[in-house]
Design a protein around this motif. Structure first.
Motif, mmCIF file in Angstrom:
data_model
loop_
_atom_site.group_PDB
_atom_site.id
_atom_site.type_symbol
_atom_site.label_atom_id
_atom_site.label_comp_id
_atom_site.label_asym_id
_atom_site.label_seq_id
_atom_site.Cartn_x
_atom_site.Cartn_y
_atom_site.Cartn_z
ATOM 1 N N VAL A 145 -2.209 -0.676 3.765
ATOM 2 C CA VAL A 145 -3.720 -0.730 3.420
ATOM 3 C C VAL A 145 -3.145 -0.272 1.692
ATOM 4 C CG1 VAL A 145 -6.022 -0.030 2.656
ATOM 5 C CG2 VAL A 145 -5.337 -0.020 5.193
ATOM 6 N N LEU A 146 -2.225 0.531 1.781
ATOM 7 C CA LEU A 146 -1.653 0.559 0.365
ATOM 8 C C LEU A 146 -1.318 -0.256 -0.148
ATOM 9 C CD1 LEU A 146 -1.285 5.155 0.759
ATOM 10 C CD2 LEU A 146 -2.202 4.132 -0.288
ATOM 11 N N ARG A 147 -0.058 -0.816 0.128
ATOM 12 C CA ARG A 147 0.997 -1.931 -0.453
ATOM 13 C C ARG A 147 -0.142 -2.561 -1.035
ATOM 14 N NH1 ARG A 147 4.145 -0.204 3.374
ATOM 15 N NH2 ARG A 147 3.645 -2.252 5.530
ATOM 16 N N ALA A 148 -1.193 -2.803 0.878
ATOM 17 C CA ALA A 148 -1.897 -4.699 0.217
ATOM 18 C C ALA A 148 -2.841 -4.219 -1.188
ATOM 19 C CB ALA A 148 -2.657 -4.753 0.847
ATOM 20 N N ASN A 149 -2.931 -2.773 -1.915
ATOM 21 C CA ASN A 149 -3.742 -2.868 -3.365
ATOM 22 C C ASN A 149 -2.622 -2.319 -3.960
ATOM 23 O OD1 ASN A 149 -6.471 -2.861 -2.353
ATOM 24 N ND2 ASN A 149 -5.878 -1.989 -0.442
ATOM 25 N N GLY A 150 -1.561 -2.737 -3.788
ATOM 26 C CA GLY A 150 -0.867 -2.792 -4.832
ATOM 27 C C GLY A 150 -0.222 -0.735 -5.036
ATOM 28 N N VAL A 151 -0.555 -0.282 -4.112
ATOM 29 C CA VAL A 151 0.416 1.194 -4.315
ATOM 30 C C VAL A 151 1.794 1.355 -2.963
ATOM 31 C CG1 VAL A 151 0.033 4.197 -3.328
ATOM 32 C CG2 VAL A 151 -1.736 2.470 -4.366
ATOM 33 N N THR A 152 3.028 1.881 -3.536
ATOM 34 C CA THR A 152 3.797 2.021 -2.843
ATOM 35 C C THR A 152 4.961 2.349 -3.423
ATOM 36 O OG1 THR A 152 5.016 1.290 -5.540
ATOM 37 C CG2 THR A 152 4.454 -1.149 -3.622
ATOM 38 N N HIS A 155 5.195 8.443 -1.211
ATOM 39 C CA HIS A 155 3.890 9.369 -0.759
ATOM 40 C C HIS A 155 2.424 9.484 -0.570
ATOM 41 C CE1 HIS A 155 7.480 12.489 -1.953
ATOM 42 N NE2 HIS A 155 7.834 11.587 -2.942
ATOM 43 N N ALA A 156 2.261 8.426 -0.464
ATOM 44 C CA ALA A 156 0.812 8.019 -0.442
ATOM 45 C C ALA A 156 0.202 8.179 1.117
ATOM 46 C CB ALA A 156 0.805 6.739 -0.949
ATOM 47 N N ALA A 157 1.039 7.421 1.645
ATOM 48 C CA ALA A 157 0.177 6.851 2.999
ATOM 49 C C ALA A 157 0.479 8.352 3.728
ATOM 50 C CB ALA A 157 1.979 6.415 3.872
ATOM 51 N N SER A 158 1.972 9.275 3.442
ATOM 52 C CA SER A 158 1.730 11.158 4.234
ATOM 53 C C SER A 158 0.530 11.829 3.940
ATOM 54 C CB SER A 158 2.080 11.547 4.565
ATOM 55 O OG SER A 158 4.317 10.330 4.668
ATOM 56 N N ALA A 190 -9.035 8.311 -2.823
ATOM 57 C CA ALA A 190 -7.517 8.369 -2.303
ATOM 58 C C ALA A 190 -6.507 6.979 -3.543
ATOM 59 C CB ALA A 190 -6.781 8.951 -1.657
ATOM 60 N N LEU A 191 -7.702 5.903 -2.485
ATOM 61 C CA LEU A 191 -6.473 4.449 -2.371
ATOM 62 C C LEU A 191 -6.773 4.161 -4.410
ATOM 63 C CD1 LEU A 191 -6.028 1.711 -2.489
ATOM 64 C CD2 LEU A 191 -8.125 1.115 -1.623
ATOM 65 N N VAL A 192 -8.091 4.532 -5.228
ATOM 66 C CA VAL A 192 -7.834 4.731 -6.016
ATOM 67 C C VAL A 192 -7.084 5.325 -7.429
ATOM 68 C CG1 VAL A 192 -9.959 4.711 -8.264
ATOM 69 C CG2 VAL A 192 -10.933 3.864 -6.484
ATOM 70 N N GLY A 193 -7.389 6.634 -6.409
ATOM 71 C CA GLY A 193 -5.957 7.545 -7.345
ATOM 72 C C GLY A 193 -4.982 7.137 -7.467
ATOM 73 N N PHE A 194 -4.054 6.577 -6.106
ATOM 74 C CA PHE A 194 -2.834 6.056 -6.743
ATOM 75 C C PHE A 194 -2.793 5.025 -6.891
ATOM 76 C CE2 PHE A 194 -2.592 8.983 -2.423
ATOM 77 C CZ PHE A 194 -1.683 9.939 -2.588
ATOM 78 N N VAL A 195 -3.801 4.021 -7.395
ATOM 79 C CA VAL A 195 -4.096 2.796 -7.930
ATOM 80 C C VAL A 195 -3.492 3.570 -9.685
ATOM 81 C CG1 VAL A 195 -4.265 0.908 -8.661
ATOM 82 C CG2 VAL A 195 -4.738 1.380 -6.736
ATOM 83 N N THR A 196 -4.419 4.254 -9.789
ATOM 84 C CA THR A 196 -4.740 4.621 -11.068
ATOM 85 C C THR A 196 -2.979 5.278 -11.586
ATOM 86 O OG1 THR A 196 -6.630 5.272 -10.962
ATOM 87 C CG2 THR A 196 -5.359 5.552 -12.822
ATOM 88 N N LEU A 197 -2.641 5.971 -10.448
ATOM 89 C CA LEU A 197 -1.359 7.356 -10.712
ATOM 90 C C LEU A 197 0.128 6.059 -10.636
ATOM 91 C CD1 LEU A 197 0.185 9.782 -11.129
ATOM 92 C CD2 LEU A 197 0.485 9.597 -8.572
ATOM 93 N N ALA A 198 -0.333 4.731 -10.504
ATOM 94 C CA ALA A 198 0.907 3.801 -10.416
ATOM 95 C C ALA A 198 0.689 3.533 -12.046
ATOM 96 C CB ALA A 198 0.650 2.823 -9.152
ATOM 97 N N ALA A 199 -0.712 3.224 -12.058
ATOM 98 C CA ALA A 199 -0.816 2.238 -13.341
ATOM 99 C C ALA A 199 -0.013 3.070 -14.549
ATOM 100 C CB ALA A 199 -1.750 1.911 -13.533
#
Length: 211
Positions: A145-152, A155-158, A190-199
């Motif tokens: 789910v995370l990868r599909a939304n640009g989060v790689t 540590h995110a999945a755990s 969490a999804l938005v947070g990780f996307v923002t963190l990656a950006a």
């Protein structure tokens, strides 16, 4: 005995064995691992005491098979979610809603047994493989789910799985009505947070590269 008779006997054997495994999980949920005995399981299943020793070599073997039995049922539900995810038919919000629905449909008894098993497996390495496989499967789905939304982020999945398990643990510890919408909200955050963190991390890397 005819082949039809043999098949019928094997089917009855499988049914009785599954009845014993379900009874074992029910006892774990109600009384904890310490409540699992050959006698208690046979009584809960409504079968002769000798049935437990016929199907299982030891008490640990019966508990281990019950864990595997529970995990197999959960894998089947997660696989349905994986199929939906891989089809691309659902966006991130819908995928989160689908996953929350899986959590909603999980019985409280199963959730209690899940955490009892986690603790028991921490002291019995032979059973740990079942728990680790379940955690790995859930993390794989979360990572998808995370990868599909640009989060790689590795540590995110755990972190997301820990969030879900924490919600489940609080669900069985508190008597108040469960607010599943709060889980969906937390997963979206969490999804938005990780996307923002990656950006922002990418921006920082780019800035360092130009200096």
């Amino acid at each position: 005995m005819s082949e039809t008779g043999n098949r019928s006997m094997r089917a009855r054997g499988r049914a009785r064995r599954e009845l014993l495994l379900d009874a074992t999980l029910a006892i774990i949920a109600e009384r904890g691992i310490a409540g699992v005995t050959h006698r208690s399981v046979a009584a809960a299943a409504g079968v002769p005491h000798s049935s437990t020793t016929y199907f299982f070599d030891s008490l640990d073997d019966m508990i281990g098979e019950a864990v595997a039995h529970a995990m197999a049922a959960e894998f089947e539900r997660l696989q349905q979610f994986r199929t939906l995810l891989e089809s691309g038919a659902s966006g991130p919000g819908a995928a989160i809603d689908e996953f929350v629905e899986i959590v909603r449909q999980q019985s409280e008894d199963y959730t209690v047994a899940q955490f009892e098993i986690y603790l028991f497996a921490s002291r019995h390495p032979a059973l740990r493989v079942h728990v680790e496989r379940m955690l790995d499967e859930t993390r794989d789905l979360s990572a998808g789910v995370l990868r599909a939304n640009g989060v790689t982020d590795p540590h995110a999945a755990s972190a997301v799985v820990a969030l879900i398990d924490g919600f489940a643990l609080h669900r069985i510890a508190r008597s108040e009505e469960v607010q599943y919408q709060s889980l969906a909200h937390a997963l979206r955050a969490a999804l938005v947070g990780f996307v923002t963190l990656a950006a922002t991390s990418s921006l920082g890397d780019a800035g360092n590269a130009t200096n």
